[in-house]
Design a protein around this motif. Sequence first.
Motif, PDB file in Angstrom:
ATOM      1  N   LYS A 140       0.840  -1.192   0.000  1.00 32.34           N
ATOM      2  CA  LYS A 140       0.000   0.000   0.000  1.00 32.34           C
ATOM      3  C   LYS A 140       0.875   1.242   0.000  1.00 32.34           C
ATOM      4  O   LYS A 140       2.040   1.210   0.351  1.00 32.34           O
ATOM      5  CB  LYS A 140      -0.901  -0.010   1.237  1.00 32.34           C
ATOM      6  N   GLY A 141       0.288   2.345  -0.395  1.00 30.78           N
ATOM      7  CA  GLY A 141       1.024   3.597  -0.358  1.00 30.78           C
ATOM      8  C   GLY A 141       1.634   3.939  -1.683  1.00 30.78           C
ATOM      9  O   GLY A 141       1.029   3.756  -2.729  1.00 30.78           O
ATOM     10  N   ARG A 142       2.842   4.454  -1.674  1.00 23.99           N
ATOM     11  CA  ARG A 142       3.497   4.914  -2.891  1.00 23.99           C
ATOM     12  C   ARG A 142       3.732   3.767  -3.855  1.00 23.99           C
ATOM     13  O   ARG A 142       3.954   2.630  -3.466  1.00 23.99           O
ATOM     14  CB  ARG A 142       4.815   5.582  -2.528  1.00 23.99           C
ATOM     15  N   GLN A 143       3.759   4.102  -5.176  1.00 25.33           N
ATOM     16  CA  GLN A 143       3.898   3.082  -6.192  1.00 25.33           C
ATOM     17  C   GLN A 143       5.216   2.339  -6.094  1.00 25.33           C
ATOM     18  O   GLN A 143       5.334   1.206  -6.504  1.00 25.33           O
ATOM     19  CB  GLN A 143       3.703   3.714  -7.574  1.00 25.33           C
ATOM     20  N   SER A 144       6.259   2.927  -5.469  1.00 24.04           N
ATOM     21  CA  SER A 144       7.553   2.283  -5.369  1.00 24.04           C
ATOM     22  C   SER A 144       7.524   1.060  -4.466  1.00 24.04           C
ATOM     23  O   SER A 144       8.464   0.277  -4.440  1.00 24.04           O
ATOM     24  CB  SER A 144       8.599   3.275  -4.850  1.00 24.04           C
ATOM     25  N   THR A 145       6.449   0.885  -3.669  1.00 28.26           N
ATOM     26  CA  THR A 145       6.363  -0.264  -2.784  1.00 28.26           C
ATOM     27  C   THR A 145       5.831  -1.495  -3.494  1.00 28.26           C
ATOM     28  O   THR A 145       5.794  -2.567  -2.916  1.00 28.26           O
ATOM     29  CB  THR A 145       5.454   0.040  -1.576  1.00 28.26           C
ATOM     30  N   PHE A 146       5.394  -1.364  -4.757  1.00 23.83           N
ATOM     31  CA  PHE A 146       4.871  -2.515  -5.473  1.00 23.83           C
ATOM     32  C   PHE A 146       5.988  -3.518  -5.754  1.00 23.83           C
ATOM     33  O   PHE A 146       7.098  -3.147  -6.139  1.00 23.83           O
ATOM     34  CB  PHE A 146       4.248  -2.086  -6.810  1.00 23.83           C
ATOM     35  N   SER A 147       5.697  -4.797  -5.555  1.00 28.63           N
ATOM     36  CA  SER A 147       6.647  -5.852  -5.894  1.00 28.63           C
ATOM     37  C   SER A 147       6.804  -5.929  -7.397  1.00 28.63           C
ATOM     38  O   SER A 147       5.884  -5.626  -8.154  1.00 28.63           O
ATOM     39  CB  SER A 147       6.155  -7.198  -5.359  1.00 28.63           C
ATOM     40  N   LYS A 148       7.963  -6.339  -7.853  1.00 28.41           N
ATOM     41  CA  LYS A 148       8.187  -6.497  -9.280  1.00 28.41           C
ATOM     42  C   LYS A 148       7.558  -7.801  -9.749  1.00 28.41           C
ATOM     43  O   LYS A 148       7.551  -8.791  -9.023  1.00 28.41           O
ATOM     44  CB  LYS A 148       9.683  -6.512  -9.579  1.00 28.41           C
ATOM     45  N   PRO A 149       7.036  -7.837 -10.978  1.00 29.62           N
ATOM     46  CA  PRO A 149       6.526  -9.111 -11.515  1.00 29.62           C
ATOM     47  C   PRO A 149       7.680 -10.074 -11.713  1.00 29.62           C
ATOM     48  O   PRO A 149       8.822  -9.648 -11.941  1.00 29.62           O
ATOM     49  CB  PRO A 149       5.903  -8.702 -12.847  1.00 29.62           C
ATOM     50  N   HIS A 150       7.386 -11.335 -11.600  1.00 23.67           N
ATOM     51  CA  HIS A 150       8.432 -12.339 -11.818  1.00 23.67           C
ATOM     52  C   HIS A 150       7.841 -13.489 -12.616  1.00 23.67           C
ATOM     53  O   HIS A 150       6.960 -14.186 -12.144  1.00 23.67           O
ATOM     54  CB  HIS A 150       9.004 -12.867 -10.511  1.00 23.67           C
ATOM     55  N   ILE A 151       8.330 -13.674 -13.817  1.00 22.90           N
ATOM     56  CA  ILE A 151       7.931 -14.807 -14.643  1.00 22.90           C
ATOM     57  C   ILE A 151       9.159 -15.672 -14.861  1.00 22.90           C
ATOM     58  O   ILE A 151      10.210 -15.175 -15.272  1.00 22.90           O
ATOM     59  CB  ILE A 151       7.373 -14.346 -16.005  1.00 22.90           C
ATOM     60  N   LYS A 152       9.051 -16.928 -14.562  1.00 27.23           N
ATOM     61  CA  LYS A 152      10.138 -17.874 -14.835  1.00 27.23           C
ATOM     62  C   LYS A 152       9.964 -18.338 -16.277  1.00 27.23           C
ATOM     63  O   LYS A 152       9.150 -19.198 -16.580  1.00 27.23           O
ATOM     64  CB  LYS A 152      10.088 -19.055 -13.879  1.00 27.23           C
ATOM     65  N   PHE A 153      10.716 -17.718 -17.171  1.00 26.09           N
ATOM     66  CA  PHE A 153      10.539 -17.974 -18.592  1.00 26.09           C
ATOM     67  C   PHE A 153      11.160 -19.313 -19.005  1.00 26.09           C
ATOM     68  O   PHE A 153      12.183 -19.732 -18.452  1.00 26.09           O
ATOM     69  CB  PHE A 153      11.177 -16.856 -19.419  1.00 26.09           C
ATOM     70  N   PRO A 154      10.573 -19.974 -19.996  1.00 25.99           N
ATOM     71  CA  PRO A 154      11.169 -21.225 -20.499  1.00 25.99           C
ATOM     72  C   PRO A 154      12.480 -20.938 -21.210  1.00 25.99           C
ATOM     73  O   PRO A 154      12.699 -19.843 -21.736  1.00 25.99           O
ATOM     74  CB  PRO A 154      10.103 -21.756 -21.470  1.00 25.99           C
ATOM     75  N   LEU A 155      13.350 -21.918 -21.230  1.00 27.91           N
ATOM     76  CA  LEU A 155      14.649 -21.766 -21.878  1.00 27.91           C
ATOM     77  C   LEU A 155      14.669 -22.363 -23.281  1.00 27.91           C
ATOM     78  O   LEU A 155      15.437 -21.914 -24.132  1.00 27.91           O
ATOM     79  CB  LEU A 155      15.732 -22.438 -21.027  1.00 27.91           C
ATOM     80  N   HIS A 156      13.836 -23.377 -23.537  1.00 25.69           N
ATOM     81  CA  HIS A 156      13.823 -24.031 -24.846  1.00 25.69           C
ATOM     82  C   HIS A 156      13.306 -23.052 -25.891  1.00 25.69           C
ATOM     83  O   HIS A 156      12.254 -22.423 -25.700  1.00 25.69           O
ATOM     84  CB  HIS A 156      12.949 -25.277 -24.810  1.00 25.69           C
ATOM     85  N   PRO A 157      14.014 -22.883 -27.017  1.00 25.05           N
ATOM     86  CA  PRO A 157      13.603 -21.899 -28.025  1.00 25.05           C
ATOM     87  C   PRO A 157      12.155 -22.021 -28.467  1.00 25.05           C
ATOM     88  O   PRO A 157      11.449 -21.007 -28.554  1.00 25.05           O
ATOM     89  CB  PRO A 157      14.575 -22.166 -29.183  1.00 25.05           C
ATOM     90  N   ARG A 158      11.671 -23.223 -28.759  1.00 18.67           N
ATOM     91  CA  ARG A 158      10.287 -23.364 -29.239  1.00 18.67           C
ATOM     92  C   ARG A 158       9.288 -22.939 -28.183  1.00 18.67           C
ATOM     93  O   ARG A 158       8.230 -22.386 -28.517  1.00 18.67           O
ATOM     94  CB  ARG A 158      10.035 -24.811 -29.681  1.00 18.67           C
ATOM     95  N   GLN A 159       9.597 -23.133 -26.923  1.00 16.77           N
ATOM     96  CA  GLN A 159       8.674 -22.745 -25.862  1.00 16.77           C
ATOM     97  C   GLN A 159       8.641 -21.233 -25.638  1.00 16.77           C
ATOM     98  O   GLN A 159       7.753 -20.733 -24.950  1.00 16.77           O
ATOM     99  CB  GLN A 159       9.061 -23.460 -24.560  1.00 16.77           C
ATOM    100  N   ARG A 160       9.585 -20.512 -26.235  1.00 16.31           N
ATOM    101  CA  ARG A 160       9.599 -19.049 -26.120  1.00 16.31           C
ATOM    102  C   ARG A 160       8.819 -18.395 -27.268  1.00 16.31           C
ATOM    103  O   ARG A 160       8.687 -17.179 -27.299  1.00 16.31           O
ATOM    104  CB  ARG A 160      11.041 -18.527 -26.122  1.00 16.31           C
ATOM    105  N   ILE A 161       8.302 -19.192 -28.172  1.00 14.24           N
ATOM    106  CA  ILE A 161       7.596 -18.674 -29.344  1.00 14.24           C
ATOM    107  C   ILE A 161       6.093 -18.638 -29.101  1.00 14.24           C
ATOM    108  O   ILE A 161       5.520 -19.574 -28.535  1.00 14.24           O
ATOM    109  CB  ILE A 161       7.915 -19.520 -30.589  1.00 14.24           C
ATOM    110  N   SER A 162       5.472 -17.573 -29.547  1.00 10.53           N
ATOM    111  CA  SER A 162       4.019 -17.429 -29.513  1.00 10.53           C
ATOM    112  C   SER A 162       3.536 -17.098 -30.922  1.00 10.53           C
ATOM    113  O   SER A 162       4.314 -16.632 -31.762  1.00 10.53           O
ATOM    114  CB  SER A 162       3.631 -16.309 -28.542  1.00 10.53           C
ATOM    115  N   VAL A 163       2.257 -17.327 -31.170  1.00 10.63           N
ATOM    116  CA  VAL A 163       1.657 -16.980 -32.456  1.00 10.63           C
ATOM    117  C   VAL A 163       0.503 -16.013 -32.209  1.00 10.63           C
ATOM    118  O   VAL A 163      -0.408 -16.306 -31.432  1.00 10.63           O
ATOM    119  CB  VAL A 163       1.158 -18.223 -33.215  1.00 10.63           C
TER     120      VAL A 163
END
Length: 315
Positions: free
Chosen positions: A25-48
């Motif tokens: 709560k309070g100032r915007q600087s207190t917001f937690s950063k998003p965290h996505i554990k991205f895949p490492l395999h090239p095909r799994q990093r592709i979207s259509v």
Amino acid sequence: MGKGSRRDFLKKSTGFALAAAAPGKGRQSTFSKPHIKFPLHPRQRISVASYPFRDFIESRHDSNQTSKQPLMKINDFGAMVVQKFHINNIEPWSAHFKSTDPAYVAELRAAVEKAGAHVVNIPADIKHSVYDPDSAMRESAIQEGKSWVDVAAMLGSPSVRIHMAGVRDVKPDVDRAAESFRQIANYGAGKNIVVNLENDDLVSEDAFFVVSVIEKANHPYLHALPDFANSMMSLNADFNYRAVTAMFKHAYNISHVKEGEDGPNGKFVPVDVGRTFAIARAAGYRGFFSMEMDRQGDPYAGTQNLIDLTLKYLS
């Protein structure tokens, strides 16, 4: 749908997880950063993206479509992508949503899950401008943006791209846009939804304007969506690569891959795909690359070509 179920869905279906804490709560600087554990395999990093298939998918603008064959529903897009391209990530364009009603979105999510696909971003177009001098119009834009954050949360998407519409005879305004997006990003943070801005239009979404808005807002849930070719519509290659470089410095989870676009004169304007992937690597970008062919021709063949190029440069 609750946060736990969304995380479970992402873990099971994609190999990546959204694990951001609820904002403080309070100032915007207190917001937690998003965290996505991205895949490492090239095909799994592709979207259509569904946008290149707009002549083949039912939309809110059916009168603009030219295909003579029966149109697919966006509910069936995930299954098509999985079966034809062997890709599990999709990026459905907002115009392909017949509704944003929760029941409709739940039906869409069920179809996506059944296909073994999942949404990694929603490119959402909104009618009002976040930098309109009229505060009532800006508030309408903010509410539109928040409504698409809600859709992303219901659909299990970790992010949404909000379009910055222009205003006739009004220059883009960094302060007004940043304040509007700070509010939308605050709302997104509460639902673990990242808000992305794209270098789409050369005026209202000029890459350097977008970057200025992101830096001014200074919010951990507001990021850039670099498009490989949109800034090349300036017909200035140096400008394009400087623009893409600036965007990737603020990118987090999504980018649009193109080998070029049909330019203002109708002729195809290519980009150096290898150079652009090198820019992404230099920026430390670890997110998804969404295939968004935007030229004349068969989108099925064009998308496959972009997939092949992406696998080449990610391998």
